[in-house]
Write a protein that holds these residues in place. Structure first.
Motif, PDB file in Angstrom:
ATOM      1  N   GLY A 105      -3.535 -11.099  45.774  1.00 26.90           N
ATOM      2  CA  GLY A 105      -3.128  -9.691  45.794  1.00 26.90           C
ATOM      3  C   GLY A 105      -3.573  -8.968  47.059  1.00 26.90           C
ATOM      4  N   GLY A 106      -3.758  -9.721  48.151  1.00 28.53           N
ATOM      5  CA  GLY A 106      -4.166  -9.107  49.417  1.00 28.53           C
ATOM      6  C   GLY A 106      -5.564  -9.535  49.852  1.00 28.53           C
ATOM      7  N   MET A 107      -6.323 -10.121  48.942  1.00 28.74           N
ATOM      8  CA  MET A 107      -7.635 -10.654  49.323  1.00 28.74           C
ATOM      9  C   MET A 107      -7.445 -12.117  49.727  1.00 28.74           C
ATOM     10  N   PRO A 108      -8.206 -12.585  50.736  1.00 33.87           N
ATOM     11  CA  PRO A 108      -7.964 -13.944  51.248  1.00 33.87           C
ATOM     12  C   PRO A 108      -8.544 -15.028  50.349  1.00 33.87           C
ATOM     13  N   ILE A 109      -7.670 -15.613  49.575  1.00 34.97           N
ATOM     14  CA  ILE A 109      -8.078 -16.721  48.693  1.00 34.97           C
ATOM     15  C   ILE A 109      -6.904 -17.678  48.539  1.00 34.97           C
ATOM     16  N   SER A 110      -7.211 -18.952  48.467  1.00 35.41           N
ATOM     17  CA  SER A 110      -6.191 -19.970  48.244  1.00 35.41           C
ATOM     18  C   SER A 110      -6.831 -21.104  47.463  1.00 35.41           C
ATOM     19  N   ALA A 111      -6.040 -22.085  47.089  1.00 41.17           N
ATOM     20  CA  ALA A 111      -6.605 -23.177  46.288  1.00 41.17           C
ATOM     21  C   ALA A 111      -5.682 -24.381  46.278  1.00 41.17           C
ATOM     22  N   VAL A 112      -6.294 -25.525  45.943  1.00 35.21           N
ATOM     23  CA  VAL A 112      -5.518 -26.714  45.612  1.00 35.21           C
ATOM     24  C   VAL A 112      -5.891 -27.093  44.188  1.00 35.21           C
ATOM     25  N   VAL A 113      -4.892 -27.473  43.383  1.00 33.92           N
ATOM     26  CA  VAL A 113      -5.157 -27.939  42.013  1.00 33.92           C
ATOM     27  C   VAL A 113      -4.631 -29.363  41.860  1.00 33.92           C
ATOM     28  N   THR A 114      -5.262 -30.113  40.973  1.00 31.54           N
ATOM     29  CA  THR A 114      -4.861 -31.508  40.799  1.00 31.54           C
ATOM     30  C   THR A 114      -5.426 -32.062  39.488  1.00 31.54           C
ATOM     31  N   SER A 115      -5.329 -33.396  39.340  1.00 28.31           N
ATOM     32  CA  SER A 115      -5.835 -34.048  38.116  1.00 28.31           C
ATOM     33  C   SER A 115      -7.297 -34.439  38.299  1.00 28.31           C
ATOM     34  N   ASP A 116      -7.955 -34.748  37.187  1.00 31.35           N
ATOM     35  CA  ASP A 116      -9.349 -35.222  37.234  1.00 31.35           C
ATOM     36  C   ASP A 116      -9.471 -36.442  38.147  1.00 31.35           C
ATOM     37  N   GLU A 117      -8.504 -37.352  38.010  1.00 30.15           N
ATOM     38  CA  GLU A 117      -8.604 -38.625  38.747  1.00 30.15           C
ATOM     39  C   GLU A 117      -8.562 -38.401  40.260  1.00 30.15           C
ATOM     40  N   ILE A 118      -7.608 -37.595  40.719  1.00 32.45           N
ATOM     41  CA  ILE A 118      -7.477 -37.368  42.167  1.00 32.45           C
ATOM     42  C   ILE A 118      -8.638 -36.518  42.678  1.00 32.45           C
ATOM     43  N   ALA A 119      -9.058 -35.551  41.856  1.00 33.70           N
ATOM     44  CA  ALA A 119     -10.147 -34.650  42.263  1.00 33.70           C
ATOM     45  C   ALA A 119     -11.452 -35.403  42.523  1.00 33.70           C
ATOM     46  N   LYS A 120     -11.592 -36.567  41.911  1.00 29.62           N
ATOM     47  CA  LYS A 120     -12.851 -37.336  42.069  1.00 29.62           C
ATOM     48  C   LYS A 120     -13.092 -37.748  43.514  1.00 29.62           C
ATOM     49  N   SER A 121     -12.037 -37.762  44.328  1.00 26.40           N
ATOM     50  CA  SER A 121     -12.233 -38.169  45.735  1.00 26.40           C
ATOM     51  C   SER A 121     -13.062 -37.137  46.503  1.00 26.40           C
ATOM     52  N   PHE A 122     -13.084 -35.898  46.046  1.00 31.53           N
ATOM     53  CA  PHE A 122     -13.939 -34.885  46.691  1.00 31.53           C
ATOM     54  C   PHE A 122     -15.334 -34.978  46.069  1.00 31.53           C
ATOM     55  N   THR A 123     -16.155 -35.790  46.695  1.00 31.65           N
ATOM     56  CA  THR A 123     -17.520 -35.997  46.205  1.00 31.65           C
ATOM     57  C   THR A 123     -18.469 -35.023  46.902  1.00 31.65           C
ATOM     58  N   MET A 124     -19.702 -34.956  46.439  1.00 34.92           N
ATOM     59  CA  MET A 124     -20.705 -34.043  46.981  1.00 34.92           C
ATOM     60  C   MET A 124     -20.755 -34.107  48.514  1.00 34.92           C
ATOM     61  N   GLY A 125     -20.538 -32.975  49.158  1.00 32.81           N
ATOM     62  CA  GLY A 125     -20.638 -32.911  50.620  1.00 32.81           C
ATOM     63  C   GLY A 125     -19.394 -33.354  51.365  1.00 32.81           C
ATOM     64  N   SER A 126     -18.398 -33.912  50.663  1.00 26.62           N
ATOM     65  CA  SER A 126     -17.224 -34.445  51.375  1.00 26.62           C
ATOM     66  C   SER A 126     -16.291 -33.338  51.853  1.00 26.62           C
ATOM     67  N   HIS A 127     -16.348 -32.200  51.227  1.00 25.92           N
ATOM     68  CA  HIS A 127     -15.521 -31.070  51.653  1.00 25.92           C
ATOM     69  C   HIS A 127     -16.244 -29.789  51.252  1.00 25.92           C
ATOM     70  N   GLY A 128     -15.981 -28.707  51.960  1.00 26.05           N
ATOM     71  CA  GLY A 128     -16.654 -27.459  51.608  1.00 26.05           C
ATOM     72  C   GLY A 128     -16.150 -26.309  52.441  1.00 26.05           C
ATOM     73  N   THR A 129     -16.595 -25.115  52.118  1.00 24.26           N
ATOM     74  CA  THR A 129     -16.171 -23.908  52.816  1.00 24.26           C
ATOM     75  C   THR A 129     -17.198 -22.809  52.552  1.00 24.26           C
ATOM     76  N   THR A 130     -17.493 -22.007  53.568  1.00 26.09           N
ATOM     77  CA  THR A 130     -18.459 -20.923  53.376  1.00 26.09           C
ATOM     78  C   THR A 130     -17.914 -19.872  52.409  1.00 26.09           C
ATOM     79  N   TYR A 131     -16.670 -19.447  52.657  1.00 25.25           N
ATOM     80  CA  TYR A 131     -16.139 -18.322  51.878  1.00 25.25           C
ATOM     81  C   TYR A 131     -15.301 -18.721  50.658  1.00 25.25           C
TER      82      TYR A 131
END
Ligand SMILES: Cc1ncc(COP(=O)(O)O)c(C=O)c1O
Length: 402
Positions: A265-291
């Motif tokens: 609604g005008g505030m800067p936010i976005s996202a990716v959604v997926t299944s449990d199985e695919i999401a498992k590839s993002f492990t601790m520290g593998s991806h991140g963002t400050t905001y």
């Protein structure tokens, strides 16, 4: 902030921008000091009819009161924490989005291009971990648009567009196939392919909808070849096309999906959604963002999405969009009117787009131009038939004058 408080004129504001900012935008020639519902206002109170919605962002109306209240409430409590403590807005928004769309997991980012970066990275990591080190090839569509950071830009199949010229070399591992041509996509699938990434309606490419046959064919192709179907719904998402998400129109579901724009609604936010199985590839520290997942943005997004759904603005987009498209087809110099819901492309029979855009501005209506002959209408989804009549009268007058 108001010009009056700073003792500045609109001309002086433009001068400051020209002197100090790196300008890459073709600006509308006014200073926006206030926005509400279907209108933007300059410092003198002149109203501009908004048929671009901050580029498909202000879908529940400019400064929607519920979004404003959510921001005001949250901003006095917690603005930012980074993703170390838990926050309630993040958790409630995650549940709302996942349960509404039927996905297991969400990862927050700040912009459309970053959501696509996250989607590409997630698909590639999933691919190389599951199948081996070369499984990272992604096929995208010619004339598509996925953003301006390197990964998303490299996924963008527009090598001659200004957004790519001078920025080579692009990130390897992408090939581009003709949109709406299933065989062209099939031909590019190799043993190294992990996914097909596509917009359900090409927005920046000129408002070109995917056919039902093509979309269902892509789903089947991905299932056959065990590859991922990845949808970029940054522009089409959250009710714009007459469905909550454009994929719902086709009766299929992607494996990964990105969203941005209308989500906040005008505030800067976005996202990716997926299944449990695919999401498992993002492990601790593998991806991140400050905001990404910022508390104020999440609170705004929750209010925005609740508004869009509770007021059935998808239904409104479908109804008034169809009404407006029919009328626009009767205007002179119009070769084609295409799109779905309130994502409309008016294709003129010659390179008159800039004239039309400027003509609309002179009549206090804001539209966007793609290339030299496509006018795109992506207004707030609260637009009524009366708003559409008004827009049509202006566009008809301008089209008659060219
Ligand atoms: C389909 C699509 N993907 C990605 C983007 C990039 O989004 P952002 O400008 O928020 O980075 C856009 C922006 O217009 C878009 O339309």
């Amino acid at each position: 902030m108001k010009l009056k408080e700073y003792g500045l004129t609109a001309g002086e504001v433009k001068e400051l921008v020209g002197k100090y900012m790196i300008e890459t935008y073709e600006r509308y020639n006014f200073v926006c000091e206030r926005a509400e519902g279907m209108y933007l206002y300059d410092e003198k109170g002149t109203a501009y009819l908004d048929f671009y919605g901050g580029i498909a962002v202000n879908s529940a109306g400019n400064c929607n009161p519920k979004v404003v209240a959510a921001v005001r409430d949250q901003v006095g409590e917690v603005i930012h924490t980074f993703n170390y403590p838990y926050t309630l807005p993040q958790a409630l928004l995650a549940k709302k989005i996942c349960t509404t769309l039927g996905f297991d997991k969400i990862f927050y980012q700040n912009s459309g291009t970053e959501a696509n970066e996250a989607m590409i990275k997630m698909a590639r990591k999933y691919g190389v971990e599951k199948y081996g080190p070369n499984k990272y090839h992604i096929i995208t569509a010619k004339s598509g648009f996925h953003g301006r950071t390197y990964g998303a830009m490299s996924a963008t199949g527009q090598p001659d567009n200004a957004c790519q010229i001078g920025f080579k070399p692009v990130v390897p591992g992408f090939t581009y196939a003709e949109y709406n041509n299933l065989e062209a996509f099939r031909e590019q699938v190799t043993d190294d392919t992990i996914g097909i990434m596509i917009e359900p309606i090409q927005g920046e490419g000129g408002v070109v909808p995917a056919t039902e046959e093509f979309m269902r064919g892509l789903r089947k192709l991905c299932d056959e070849k065990h590859i991922l179907l990845m949808f970029d719904e940054v522009q089409t998402g959250w009710c714009r096309t007459g469905d909550i998400m454009a994929f719902m129109h086709y009766g299929i579901k992607p494996d990964l999906l990105t969203m941005a724009k209308a989500m906040g609604g005008g505030m800067p936010i976005s996202a990716v959604v997926t299944s449990d199985e695919i999401a498992k590839s993002f492990t601790m520290g593998s991806h991140g963002t400050t905001y990404g997942g910022n508390a104020v943005c999440c609170a705004a997004s929750l209010a925005q999405i609740t508004e869009l759904l509770d007021r059935d603005l998808a239904g409104n987009a479908k109804k008034v969009g169809a009404y407006l498209m029919e009328k626009l087809r009767t205007m002179p110099h119009v070769k084609e009117v295409r799109g779905r819901g309130l994502m409309i492309g008016i294709v003129y029979d010659g390179p008159v787009g800039l004239k039309v855009k400027h003509g609309c501005f002179d009549n206090k209506m804001l539209v966007t131009l793609i290339g030299d002959n496509v006018i795109r209408l992506i207004p707030p989804l609260i637009a009524t038939k009366e708003d559409c009549d008004k827009a049509y009268e202006i566009m008809k007058k301008v089209s008659e004058e060219i």
